[in-house]
Motif scaffolding. Structure first.
Motif, PDB file in Angstrom:
ATOM      1  N   LEU A  35       0.824  -1.206   0.000  1.00 21.90           N
ATOM      2  CA  LEU A  35       0.000   0.000   0.000  1.00 21.90           C
ATOM      3  C   LEU A  35       0.861   1.261   0.000  1.00 21.90           C
ATOM      4  CD1 LEU A  35      -2.601  -1.231   2.619  1.00 21.90           C
ATOM      5  CD2 LEU A  35      -3.155  -0.629   0.252  1.00 21.90           C
ATOM      6  N   GLU A  36       1.958   1.235   0.726  1.00 21.88           N
ATOM      7  CA  GLU A  36       2.864   2.376   0.787  1.00 21.88           C
ATOM      8  C   GLU A  36       3.587   2.585  -0.543  1.00 21.88           C
ATOM      9  OE1 GLU A  36       6.063   3.395   4.103  1.00 21.88           O
ATOM     10  OE2 GLU A  36       6.885   1.980   2.633  1.00 21.88           O
ATOM     11  N   GLY A  38       2.879   1.561  -3.844  1.00 24.31           N
ATOM     12  CA  GLY A  38       2.046   2.078  -4.917  1.00 24.31           C
ATOM     13  C   GLY A  38       2.300   1.541  -6.300  1.00 24.31           C
ATOM     14  N   SER A  41      -1.803  -2.086  -7.773  1.00 29.22           N
ATOM     15  CA  SER A  41      -3.135  -1.737  -7.293  1.00 29.22           C
ATOM     16  C   SER A  41      -3.901  -3.022  -7.006  1.00 29.22           C
ATOM     17  CB  SER A  41      -3.888  -0.886  -8.319  1.00 29.22           C
ATOM     18  OG  SER A  41      -4.092  -1.618  -9.526  1.00 29.22           O
ATOM     19  N   TYR A  62      -9.659   1.166   3.564  1.00 28.72           N
ATOM     20  CA  TYR A  62      -9.520   1.668   2.198  1.00 28.72           C
ATOM     21  C   TYR A  62     -10.743   2.483   1.802  1.00 28.72           C
ATOM     22  CZ  TYR A  62      -7.371   1.592  -2.431  1.00 28.72           C
ATOM     23  OH  TYR A  62      -6.733   1.951  -3.598  1.00 28.72           O
ATOM     24  N   PRO A  67      -5.453   4.094   0.458  1.00 27.65           N
ATOM     25  CA  PRO A  67      -4.349   3.272   0.960  1.00 27.65           C
ATOM     26  C   PRO A  67      -3.897   3.629   2.368  1.00 27.65           C
ATOM     27  CG  PRO A  67      -3.953   3.881  -1.320  1.00 27.65           C
ATOM     28  CD  PRO A  67      -5.152   4.658  -0.882  1.00 27.65           C
ATOM     29  N   GLU A  68      -3.832   4.924   2.677  1.00 31.00           N
ATOM     30  CA  GLU A  68      -3.396   5.308   4.023  1.00 31.00           C
ATOM     31  C   GLU A  68      -4.419   4.906   5.067  1.00 31.00           C
ATOM     32  OE1 GLU A  68      -0.377   6.375   4.971  1.00 31.00           O
ATOM     33  OE2 GLU A  68       0.058   5.908   2.874  1.00 31.00           O
ATOM     34  N   ARG A  71      -3.861   1.212   5.672  1.00 34.19           N
ATOM     35  CA  ARG A  71      -2.689   0.963   6.524  1.00 34.19           C
ATOM     36  C   ARG A  71      -3.018   1.236   7.991  1.00 34.19           C
ATOM     37  NH1 ARG A  71       2.322   4.229   4.613  1.00 34.19           N
ATOM     38  NH2 ARG A  71       3.366   2.765   6.027  1.00 34.19           N
TER      39      ARG A  71
END
Length: 352
Positions: A35-36, A38, A41, A62, A67-68, A71
């Motif tokens: 996720l970090e 990129g 996808s 999500y 993404p953040e 996480r």
């Protein structure tokens, strides 16, 4: 940290998340890095047991904040896991802590609990069906956000106790009961009933299920995040070792069958015996770190200590970082796993 090439569009993949108790924190680390980074996808996610919990936390976060948000939701789930278990009698001994061992074999309570679950069922030991894991999932995962997440497909697997078949629950109707069914080990928990049908852990028939991806997600690449060792050298000698190896074989069996089927169809397509008008070649990739996971032992799957979860998370991040740099460029082009070698027992020339 790897810098993403801004001119390249992310490559869509399907993520297959295995179950494995606390070892699912390794998957958390892999997901956190993906996720970090990129470069990839997410087109679809299939999860079982601990993989199912990672999957719903991922989807809920999500949907909330991309993404953040995913996480943050994953970290929140695993922090909650450690917090809920901080007073559990299943902890490492002081000597294990001193020696840097993560397993619970030296804790007599671990062996007493293991023996008790072999002599009595959860219906006898826990007639009120109390399940702190359910409380954790309800506390940390917003299922409204899970069901509303349209960024990728989501599939959760459980085993139908009556038929022995896998049941795949889709995102649109997903509930906490379905996730608990996916994580229901029958020696520990009472079967979870959904619409009057009892379910056990999905690992018995799909760890995780791959077939829901076919033709539904827009991607023909499957990335298996593997936490259960497929191969373990040597013959188990003690009852404890035998039981642990049996569980590993059982929980890998369904995945290996699906990978074998993928390989078989791929060969027939390459040989011109199947038409690409009706069949698609599936590209398989595996993110794993058997060298570091094997020595941990089965008992560490029940160790929710925050230091251990962070150790697994960091291992997952390192493993994913290496995989991204060395292998991710093949996504969309070819498989990076030699399935023929993986299944070579009597020699490729004799396999059908």
């Amino acid at each position: 940290m790897t810098v993403r090439r801004l001119k390249e569009a992310p490559r869509p993949v399907n993520l297959a998340l295995q179950g494995g108790g606390a070892h699912g924190a390794f998957t958390w680390g892999v997901l956190d890095k993906l996720l970090e980074d990129g470069r990839l996808s997410i087109a679809g996610v299939s999860g079982t047991s601990a993989g199912a919990m990672n999957a719903v936390a991922l989807a809920a976060g999500y949907n909330r904040d991309g993404p953040e948000g995913a996480r943050a939701a994953l970290e929140g789930f695993w922090r909650g896991m450690s917090r809920h278990a901080r007073y559990s009698p299943l902890q490492r001994t002081a000597f294990d802590v001193l020696m840097g061992r993560w397993g619970l074999e030296a804790n007599p309570m671990y062996h007493a609990f293991d023996a008790l679950t072999r002599m009595a069922s959860p219906y006898q030991l826990n007639p009120m069906n109390m399940n702190p894991l359910r409380e954790l999932v309800e506390e940390t995962v917003d299922f409204k956000n899970v069901r509303a997440c349209t960024a990728f497909k989501l599939f959760i697997s459980a085993t139908n106790v009556e038929t022995g078949k896998v049941r795949v629950f889709p995102r649109e109707a997903l509930t906490v009961d379905m996730v608990m069914a996916s994580a229901c080990l029958p020696h520990l928990y009472q079967a979870v009933e959904i619409d009057g049908v009892p379910y056990w852990d999905g690992g018995y028939m799909g760890n995780p299920a791959l077939f829901p991806f076919y033709g539904t997600t827009g991607s023909d690449d499957i990335v298996v995040i593997q936490i259960n060792p497929i191969e373990r050298k040597g013959t188990p000698r003690t009852a404890f070792e035998i039981e642990n190896r049996l569980r590993e074989i059982s929980f890998n069996g369904s995945l290996l069958k699906e990978l074998r089927a993928i390989d078989f169809v791929d060969r027939l397509i390459r040989e011109g015996k199947l038409s690409t008008d009706s069949y698609r070649q599936v590209r398989v990739h595996i993110i794993e770190n058997e060298a570091e996971m094997k020595p941990l032992g089965a008992s560490s799957k029940m160790n929710p200590e925050w230091a251990f979860l962070c150790h697994l998370r960091d291992m997952g991040r390192r493993t994913a970082d290496r995989w991204l740099d060395t292998t991710s460029s093949a996504v969309g082009e070819r498989s990076t796993v030699d399935l023929r070698t993986m299944f070579s027992v009597i020699g490729p020339e004799h396999q059908g």
